[in-house]
Design an enzyme around this catalytic site. Sequence first.
Site: not given
Length: 217
Positions: A13, A127, A171, A88, A160
């Site tokens: 995203k 990431r 998640r 969400r 992160r």
Amino acid sequence: MRLILLGPPGAGKGTQAERIVEKYNIPHISTGDIFRAALREGTEMGLKAKGYMDKGQLVPDEIVVGVVTERLKKPDCQKGFLLDGFPRNVHQAEALDKVTEKMDIKLDGVINVDVPDEELVERLTGRRMCKGCGASFHVKFKPPKVRNVCDSCGGELYQRDDDTVETAKDRLEVYHSQTSPLIAHYDKQGILLNINGNQDMENVFSEVTKELDKIAE
Ligand code: ADP
Ligand code: AMP
């Protein structure tokens, strides 16, 4: 254009958002980015959000809905916006429906980026984010030219806190139980745009622009 980017964590995203906002000249509103910035600034909201983010859980609706409602009232949103990571869950989507109704505006499209779970854990754990400009890289799929240095601004890259294997799995569970019902919510409204996110970034972007150009006409 008033748009939402929907999809599981790691679907791409943020990566697509960078390109969409540039091409269509609209502000990028990422609730995750807003919470991470608040945390960096050490605000009460940032510290409160961190407790939930580190566990891979959703920040309470009253906080998130308040933040987005205020943001949408800013003048730059008059030309449109791209919401990334919000809503969400169904309660947030219904709250957004009320806010847009009150503002007398309509959403134009909900870009649903679909990627199978098997791919997502590797995308999340690999990431790397830029401390300076927030750009996102990947150790394997989008490596920076110089290790740990941002290609765009020269900032330092970091991982992160919630991009560990354990939190990534939590998640994904939250996504399936709370966020994925939004696909039906927006399909019912006739504004869902399904995109195959399981292909390289360029091809995902061409699919997205093909759909958005139809709306922009
Ligand atoms: P999200 O905002 O949905 O959580 P990101 O855009 O941050 O996801 O992407 C997650 C990770 O996967 C990043 O490291 C990014 O570079 C990488 N990525 C994004 N899109 C693709 C893609 N189409 N193929 C492979 N890796 C991707
Ligand atoms: P993201 O940057 O979108 O991956 O979001 C990171 C984390 O921020 C999530 O795991 C949640 O803890 C929190 N968060 C972001 N957006 C929302 C939202 N709309 N509702 C609740 N929590 C959110």
